[in-house]
Write an enzyme that holds these catalytic residues in place. Structure first.
Site, PDB file in Angstrom:
ATOM      1  CD  GLU A 199      10.801   9.328  -1.988  1.00 41.88           C
ATOM      2  OE1 GLU A 199      11.348   8.904  -0.900  1.00 41.88           O
ATOM      3  OE2 GLU A 199      10.251  10.372  -2.287  1.00 41.88           O
ATOM      4  CD  GLU A 326       6.537  11.650  -2.522  1.00 40.12           C
ATOM      5  OE1 GLU A 326       7.448  12.211  -2.059  1.00 40.12           O
ATOM      6  OE2 GLU A 326       6.306  10.585  -2.353  1.00 40.12           O
TER       7      GLU A 326
HETATM    8  O1  AHR Z   1       6.210  13.426   0.928  1.00 37.59           O
HETATM    9  C1  AHR Z   1       6.836  13.006   2.259  1.00 37.59           C
HETATM   10  C2  AHR Z   1       7.670  11.812   1.893  1.00 37.59           C
HETATM   11  O2  AHR Z   1       8.794  12.552   0.933  1.00 37.59           O
HETATM   12  C3  AHR Z   1       7.083  10.728   1.080  1.00 37.59           C
HETATM   13  O3  AHR Z   1       6.322   9.769   1.828  1.00 37.59           O
HETATM   14  C4  AHR Z   1       8.102  10.157   0.404  1.00 37.59           C
HETATM   15  O4  AHR Z   1       7.821   9.433  -0.852  1.00 37.59           O
HETATM   16  C5  AHR Z   1       9.129  11.222   0.048  1.00 37.59           C
HETATM   17  O5  AHR Z   1      10.630  11.170   0.736  1.00 37.59           O
END
Ligand code: AHR
Length: 521
Positions: A199, A326
């Site tokens: 991110e 994610e």
């Molecule tokens: O999964 C939780 C968080 O969500 C992670 O650390 C981040 O990459 C995302 O914003």
């Protein structure tokens, strides 16, 4: 469309919370599975997991320490390892997440006391660094998964990543490789995947896509894997930090300006909310909330389609994978828990959400070759919840287990009219169906009845194979918000299901809000 009158009592459905109001006529969906037109391989890596230093995801969830009364192997809990082996976890992304861009790997190695640091992203708690690189690699070898290491780009330098890789993968007599040997690991580790930043548009450095692309090029230049076995097909794959949800400009800029040294570009998308912060309770919700959350999850198809279209412009041969590293439902944390720990329950709704999302990935298998649900244990849409020595498997875990035959299978097209289910102003497809030819030679069909009010009859015909019967498992629940708890761990568990031959095809009845996977015989 034909309708068969089926008594709910005969189907044993009157116990289902909302089915009592359902129509006596069971809707029928005609489905054709076309084995004559196999599609792309479905990489097993789309069933990847994500384990961040966050809440009790690592400490408590995986690591209990060698002296714990909880049965463990070198500090790693045995019950969790056994459960994860059963779903054949292909890879585990670690150590973050946002945590990765503040992680300094040297603090997490060595036999002596390790530096104690702060986890500034997740609750501001103490990070003991007890679980570091060697413990992660031990955990991977215990569950049989590949390494997906996230490198710190936001608060570090290419040098730190280069040295971490030297520690992990060199077989030469360098000081770093020697340190690994002294820590008990003579042979180089395999690092299958390297994530370069996380991110980077947000917690990973608040960069512009232009700036990140330059950072990527520098990090990738020095990110060398020295393991002599990791050559050719086994070489380490480098994955760039990609877009947040629908930031198509990020994908455009990166793909246009990238170097040749990139194997994957990530995408992060959480479902369960339209606007930040997440507010949906993970259990105790009603039908409207069910429909809303599933609606957000189905957006994954649009996101993957549009990011893929941009990637196609610059990479028509699809050399760069779209890595959805994610994904999952981000719901309100359980009452009484630390909001920074992201601990949420997991219901039958999560099972439906997981199945429809996996099906989307299989339909885009040519580009989506890796994905990681967030997160594996005790965090967000987890496979496993633990509390001290107790462990419970979630409905999402059961979906992952039912989909094991889909790992490294081949996509098989399916045609059907999904129909619609509407509630509270939300309209969804009534059913979601996908098929695959597995490595065992069998065709597997997955049927998710999204409609929580009605059972569904599936009238299945096949092209290119003669199926006389079908059998498998169905994941149903008393209510859409049913959960498994430490006291009642089997409320949502798969049950056997089979189809019967009828009119030259196969007929299968599935219950409301259920996930079913059958193999054709
Ligand atoms: O999964 C939780 C968080 O969500 C992670 O650390 C981040 O990459 C995302 O914003």
């Amino acid at each position: 469309m034909r309708h068969y009158a089926v008594s709910l009592a005969a189907l044993g459905l009157l116990a289902f919370g909302w089915t009592a109001a359902a129509s006596a006529a069971t809707p029928v969906t005609q489905v054709t599975v076309d084995a004559t037109r196999p599609g792309a391989p479905i990489s097993r890596q789309i069933f990847g997991q994500f384990a961040e230093h966050l809440g009790t995801g690592i400490y408590g969830g995986i690591w209990v320490g060698k002296d714990s009364p909880i049965p463990n192997t070198r500090g790693i809990r045995n019950d969790v390892v056994a459960a994860l082996k059963a779903i054949k976890v292909p890879n585990v992304r670690w150590p973050g997440g946002c945590f990765a861009d503040e992680y300094h790997w040297e603090k997490g190695i060595g036999k002596g006391p390790r530096p104690v640091t702060l986890n500034s992203n997740w609750g501001g708690v103490i990070e003991p660094n007890t679980f570091g690189t060697d413990e992660y690699m031990d955990f991977l070898s215990q569950i049989g998964a590949d390494a997906y290491v996230s490198a710190n780009v936001g608060s570090s330098t290419p040098r730190e990543t280069a040295e971490w890789l030297e520690y992990m993968t060199s077989e030469k007599e360098t000081s770093l490789a020697q340190a690994r040997r002294e820590n008990g690991h003579p042979a180089p580790y395999a690092v299958h995947f390297l994530g370069i930043g996380n991110e980077s548009w947000g917690c990973g450095g608040n960069m512009t896509p232009e700036h990140y692309t330059d950072e990527y090029r520098a990090f990738a230049t020095y990110a060398k894997n020295y393991n002599p076995e990791q050559v050719g097909d086994k070489r380490m794959l480098k994955i760039a930090s990609g877009a947040n949800v629908d930031d198509y400009n990020w994908t455009e800029v990166f793909m246009k300006n990238k170097s040749g040294d990139v194997d994957g570009l990530s995408l992060h998308f959480y479902s369960g909310f339209e606007n930040w912060p997440p507010y949906q309770p993970a259990s105790g919700f009603d039908e409207t909330e069910y429909a809303k959350v599933i609606k957000t999850a189905l957006r994954m198809d649009e996101l993957v389609t549009r990011h893929s279209a941009i990637m196609d412009k610059y990479d028509p041969e699809k050399k760069v994978a779209l890595v959805v590293d994610e994904w999952g439902a981000w719901l309100k944390n359980e009452p009484g828990t630390n909001p920074g720990f992201l601990y949420q329950q997991n219901s039958q709704r999560d099972a439906v959400l997981a199945a429809v999302t996996i099906n989307i990935f299989t339909r885009h298998a040519d580009r989506v070759r890796m994905a990681n649900i967030a997160q594996m244990i005790n965090v967000l849409q987890a496979m496993i919840l633990t509390d001290g020595d107790k462990m419970v498997l979630t409905p999402t875990y059961h979906v992952f287990k039912m989909y094991v035959p889909w790992q490294d299978a081949t996509f098989i097209p399916v045609t059907y009219d999904a129909g619609t289910y509407s509630h509270g102003g939300v309209t969804l497809p009534r059913v979601d169906i996908a098929a695959a030819k597995a490595k065992d030679g069998k065709i597997y069909v997955s049927i998710t009845n999204i409609d929580p009010t009605q059972p569904l009859e599936i009238d299945l015909s096949t092209l290119g194979l003669k199926a006389k019967s079908a059998s498998g498992q169905t994941l149903t629940a008393p209510k859409i918000d049913s959960i498994n708890t430490f006291d009642k761990p089997d409320t949502v568990t798969p049950k056997a299901i089979s189809a019967t031959a009828k009119n030259g095809g196969l007929v299968l009845k599935v219950t409301p809000e259920s996930v079913t996977v059958v193999s054709l015989d």
